[in-house]
Every structure is written in C-alpha cells, then in structure tokens.
Design a protein around this motif. Structure first.
Motif, PDB file in Angstrom:
ATOM      1  N   ILE A 290     -33.564   6.907   7.260  1.00  0.00           N
ATOM      2  CA  ILE A 290     -32.244   8.032   6.831  1.00  0.00           C
ATOM      3  C   ILE A 290     -31.574   7.895   8.317  1.00  0.00           C
ATOM      4  CG2 ILE A 290     -33.084  10.243   7.665  1.00  0.00           C
ATOM      5  CD1 ILE A 290     -35.908  11.134   6.916  1.00  0.00           C
ATOM      6  N   TRP A 291     -31.865   7.906   9.312  1.00  0.00           N
ATOM      7  CA  TRP A 291     -30.669   7.111  10.008  1.00  0.00           C
ATOM      8  C   TRP A 291     -29.367   6.035   9.010  1.00  0.00           C
ATOM      9  CZ3 TRP A 291     -28.144   9.056  14.292  1.00  0.00           C
ATOM     10  CH2 TRP A 291     -27.750   7.496  15.063  1.00  0.00           C
ATOM     11  N   GLU A 292     -29.752   5.320   8.857  1.00  0.00           N
ATOM     12  CA  GLU A 292     -28.814   4.292   8.210  1.00  0.00           C
ATOM     13  C   GLU A 292     -28.431   4.764   6.661  1.00  0.00           C
ATOM     14  OE1 GLU A 292     -30.779   0.666   7.721  1.00  0.00           O
ATOM     15  OE2 GLU A 292     -30.799   0.051   9.409  1.00  0.00           O
ATOM     16  N   GLY A 293     -28.806   5.753   6.239  1.00  0.00           N
ATOM     17  CA  GLY A 293     -28.156   6.566   5.022  1.00  0.00           C
ATOM     18  C   GLY A 293     -27.751   7.760   5.521  1.00  0.00           C
ATOM     19  N   THR A 294     -28.037   8.521   6.470  1.00  0.00           N
ATOM     20  CA  THR A 294     -26.823   8.854   6.459  1.00  0.00           C
ATOM     21  C   THR A 294     -25.841   9.289   7.822  1.00  0.00           C
ATOM     22  OG1 THR A 294     -28.861  10.825   5.921  1.00  0.00           O
ATOM     23  CG2 THR A 294     -27.295  11.965   7.114  1.00  0.00           C
ATOM     24  N   TRP A 295     -26.490   8.874   8.455  1.00  0.00           N
ATOM     25  CA  TRP A 295     -25.781   8.831   9.739  1.00  0.00           C
ATOM     26  C   TRP A 295     -24.783   7.987  10.285  1.00  0.00           C
ATOM     27  CZ3 TRP A 295     -30.075  11.605  10.572  1.00  0.00           C
ATOM     28  CH2 TRP A 295     -29.320  13.057  11.031  1.00  0.00           C
ATOM     29  N   ASN A 296     -25.332   6.135   9.681  1.00  0.00           N
ATOM     30  CA  ASN A 296     -24.694   5.278   9.832  1.00  0.00           C
ATOM     31  C   ASN A 296     -24.500   4.815   8.479  1.00  0.00           C
ATOM     32  OD1 ASN A 296     -23.753   2.977  11.337  1.00  0.00           O
ATOM     33  ND2 ASN A 296     -26.246   1.707  11.371  1.00  0.00           N
ATOM     34  N   TYR A 297     -23.467   5.417   7.832  1.00  0.00           N
ATOM     35  CA  TYR A 297     -23.099   5.610   6.517  1.00  0.00           C
ATOM     36  C   TYR A 297     -22.042   3.526   6.241  1.00  0.00           C
ATOM     37  CZ  TYR A 297     -21.941   5.313   1.336  1.00  0.00           C
ATOM     38  OH  TYR A 297     -22.068   5.113   0.271  1.00  0.00           O
ATOM     39  N   ASN A 298     -22.454   2.801   5.627  1.00  0.00           N
ATOM     40  CA  ASN A 298     -21.921   1.505   5.040  1.00  0.00           C
ATOM     41  C   ASN A 298     -21.791   1.456   3.224  1.00  0.00           C
ATOM     42  OD1 ASN A 298     -20.560  -0.754   4.823  1.00  0.00           O
ATOM     43  ND2 ASN A 298     -21.609  -2.107   6.489  1.00  0.00           N
ATOM     44  N   ALA A 299     -20.944   1.524   2.859  1.00  0.00           N
ATOM     45  CA  ALA A 299     -20.953   1.992   1.381  1.00  0.00           C
ATOM     46  C   ALA A 299     -21.322   0.151   1.016  1.00  0.00           C
ATOM     47  CB  ALA A 299     -19.065   1.635   1.340  1.00  0.00           C
ATOM     48  N   GLU A 300     -21.568  -0.808   1.880  1.00  0.00           N
ATOM     49  CA  GLU A 300     -21.103  -2.198   1.249  1.00  0.00           C
ATOM     50  C   GLU A 300     -22.901  -2.575   1.427  1.00  0.00           C
ATOM     51  OE1 GLU A 300     -19.224  -4.596   3.737  1.00  0.00           O
ATOM     52  OE2 GLU A 300     -17.004  -4.299   3.099  1.00  0.00           O
ATOM     53  N   LYS A 301     -23.745  -1.933   1.989  1.00  0.00           N
ATOM     54  CA  LYS A 301     -25.085  -1.221   2.933  1.00  0.00           C
ATOM     55  C   LYS A 301     -25.599  -0.797   1.719  1.00  0.00           C
ATOM     56  CE  LYS A 301     -25.981  -1.739   6.544  1.00  0.00           C
ATOM     57  NZ  LYS A 301     -26.964  -2.133   7.983  1.00  0.00           N
ATOM     58  N   LYS A 302     -26.806  -0.609   0.390  1.00  0.00           N
ATOM     59  CA  LYS A 302     -27.617  -0.192  -0.781  1.00  0.00           C
ATOM     60  C   LYS A 302     -28.412   0.327   0.255  1.00  0.00           C
ATOM     61  CE  LYS A 302     -24.341  -0.946  -3.193  1.00  0.00           C
ATOM     62  NZ  LYS A 302     -23.055   0.488  -3.679  1.00  0.00           N
ATOM     63  N   ARG A 303     -28.743   0.379   1.969  1.00  0.00           N
ATOM     64  CA  ARG A 303     -30.569   0.483   2.092  1.00  0.00           C
ATOM     65  C   ARG A 303     -30.628   1.598   2.310  1.00  0.00           C
ATOM     66  NH1 ARG A 303     -33.243  -2.982   6.411  1.00  0.00           N
ATOM     67  NH2 ARG A 303     -33.305  -1.517   7.125  1.00  0.00           N
ATOM     68  N   GLY A 304     -30.865   2.401   2.829  1.00  0.00           N
ATOM     69  CA  GLY A 304     -31.154   4.006   3.942  1.00  0.00           C
ATOM     70  C   GLY A 304     -31.238   5.439   2.508  1.00  0.00           C
ATOM     71  N   ILE A 305     -31.259   6.701   3.329  1.00  0.00           N
ATOM     72  CA  ILE A 305     -32.123   7.368   2.386  1.00  0.00           C
ATOM     73  C   ILE A 305     -30.978   8.439   3.146  1.00  0.00           C
ATOM     74  CG2 ILE A 305     -33.079   9.461   2.541  1.00  0.00           C
ATOM     75  CD1 ILE A 305     -35.872   7.437   3.077  1.00  0.00           C
ATOM     76  N   ASN A 306     -30.022   8.889   2.238  1.00  0.00           N
ATOM     77  CA  ASN A 306     -28.866   9.840   2.658  1.00  0.00           C
ATOM     78  C   ASN A 306     -29.391  11.031   2.434  1.00  0.00           C
ATOM     79  OD1 ASN A 306     -26.183  11.125   2.723  1.00  0.00           O
ATOM     80  ND2 ASN A 306     -24.942   9.283   1.461  1.00  0.00           N
ATOM     81  N   LEU A 307     -29.214  12.281   3.161  1.00  0.00           N
ATOM     82  CA  LEU A 307     -29.693  13.391   3.092  1.00  0.00           C
ATOM     83  C   LEU A 307     -28.458  14.420   3.094  1.00  0.00           C
ATOM     84  CD1 LEU A 307     -32.480  13.365   5.918  1.00  0.00           C
ATOM     85  CD2 LEU A 307     -32.474  12.539   3.441  1.00  0.00           C
ATOM     86  N   ASN A 308     -27.296  14.156   3.204  1.00  0.00           N
ATOM     87  CA  ASN A 308     -26.349  14.227   3.104  1.00  0.00           C
ATOM     88  C   ASN A 308     -26.265  15.931   1.928  1.00  0.00           C
ATOM     89  OD1 ASN A 308     -24.991  13.201   5.102  1.00  0.00           O
ATOM     90  ND2 ASN A 308     -23.433  12.034   3.644  1.00  0.00           N
ATOM     91  N   ASN A 309     -27.095  14.962   0.668  1.00  0.00           N
ATOM     92  CA  ASN A 309     -26.916  16.274  -0.331  1.00  0.00           C
ATOM     93  C   ASN A 309     -28.795  16.649  -0.795  1.00  0.00           C
ATOM     94  OD1 ASN A 309     -24.677  16.080  -1.145  1.00  0.00           O
ATOM     95  ND2 ASN A 309     -24.600  13.707  -2.464  1.00  0.00           N
ATOM     96  N   LEU A 310     -28.971  16.881   0.511  1.00  0.00           N
ATOM     97  CA  LEU A 310     -30.187  17.762   0.664  1.00  0.00           C
ATOM     98  C   LEU A 310     -30.854  18.699  -0.251  1.00  0.00           C
ATOM     99  CD1 LEU A 310     -33.295  16.678   0.727  1.00  0.00           C
ATOM    100  CD2 LEU A 310     -32.893  18.052   3.160  1.00  0.00           C
ATOM    101  N   ILE A 311     -30.400  19.751  -0.144  1.00  0.00           N
ATOM    102  CA  ILE A 311     -29.864  21.110  -0.586  1.00  0.00           C
ATOM    103  C   ILE A 311     -28.696  21.093  -1.813  1.00  0.00           C
ATOM    104  CG2 ILE A 311     -31.448  21.641   1.270  1.00  0.00           C
ATOM    105  CD1 ILE A 311     -29.250  23.398   1.864  1.00  0.00           C
ATOM    106  N   SER A 312     -28.138  20.161  -2.529  1.00  0.00           N
ATOM    107  CA  SER A 312     -27.511  20.398  -3.002  1.00  0.00           C
ATOM    108  C   SER A 312     -27.701  19.811  -4.822  1.00  0.00           C
ATOM    109  CB  SER A 312     -26.275  19.743  -2.892  1.00  0.00           C
ATOM    110  OG  SER A 312     -25.808  18.079  -2.768  1.00  0.00           O
ATOM    111  N   ASP A 313     -26.759  20.232  -5.545  1.00  0.00           N
ATOM    112  CA  ASP A 313     -27.144  20.276  -6.911  1.00  0.00           C
ATOM    113  C   ASP A 313     -26.303  18.840  -7.511  1.00  0.00           C
ATOM    114  OD1 ASP A 313     -24.947  21.364  -6.857  1.00  0.00           O
ATOM    115  OD2 ASP A 313     -25.341  23.277  -8.290  1.00  0.00           O
TER     116      ASP A 313
END
Length: 141
Positions: free
Chosen positions: A34-57
């Motif tokens: 979650i940390w790597e996907g949401t706050w430590n976002y890197n477009a080249e790194k495809k690893r992580g859980i992004n919570l930015n769109n958790l409650i959006s359609d």
C-alpha cells in the motif's frame, strides 16, 4: 493421559504462534505494498496497491455505494472485534444479530445495484454512439 493433554496444549500454542507470526508478516507486506502503490508511486515500478481510487468509480467520481460498503464493513468488523475481546474469556459470539447481517446485505446490494446501473448506462451510451455513427454514415452516402 495427562502427558497427552500437555502435548496437545503445547502443539496448540505452537500452531497459534506460527499462525500469528504468518499473519503479522502478511499484514506487513500488505502495508508495504500500500505504501509503495499510493504514497511512493513510481510509474516505472508496477508493484504496489494504489488506494487513490478506493471509493471512486471508473470515471473517477466518488461512489456513495462504495463508501457506504467500506464504512459499514469497518464499523461492523470493529464492533465484532470489540464484542469478541470484551467477553471473558474472549470468544466468538454464539449468534450474530440479524440486524447486522441485514445492514451488510443492504450495503452490499446497493453496491452491486450501483455497478449494474453504471454498466447499463455505459452500454446505452455506447449503443447510442454506434447508432448515431451509423445514421451519420448512412446520410453521407
């Protein structure tokens, strides 16, 4: 006979500690993802859980059904943890009230119906676009 019971108690403790350790390690990995996907976002790194769109359609707008499902799930799970830990000794309740299950069912149903309506509107928009393109191509010829 006493030795067998003592061995089972030791075995139960070892299994309990092993499962607890496994779950803690799993939770740490999930938090890292979650940390790597949401706050430590890197477009080249495809690893992580992004919570930015958790409650959006899919369009990026906030979804009330998703938010309701998220809040109800957290409230009911925290209430269940409180009920389990407050009893002496801690134990799972023998029955879960029907009202709680009803609230979870209503919340889940509203989410599913919201998704179904969203897909239906999307399909109707796609069909109307195809129909208007066919009509414009027929009028051009």
């Amino acid at each position: 006979m006493f030795e067998v019971q003592k061995d089972f108690i030791i075995l139960a403790l070892v299994i309990g500690f092993t499962l607890t350790f496994f779950l803690v390690v799993l939770e740490v990995f999930i938090l890292i993802f979650i940390w790597e996907g949401t706050w430590n976002y890197n477009a080249e790194k495809k690893r992580g859980i992004n919570l930015n769109n958790l409650i959006s359609d899919s369009s990026g707008d906030a979804s009330l059904a998703r938010f309701q499902l998220l809040i109800f799930t957290f409230v009911i799970s925290m209430s269940l943890v409180l009920i389990i830990t407050s009893s002496q000794p801690p134990a799972f309740p023998t029955n879960i009230p029907d009202q709680i299950l009803g609230l979870l069912g209503i919340s889940s149903t509203s989410y599913v119906l919201g998704k179904a309506l969203q897909n239906q509107v999307k399909n109707q928009d796609a069909q109307s676009t195809v129909t208007s393109e066919n009509q414009s191509s027929n009028s051009d010829s």
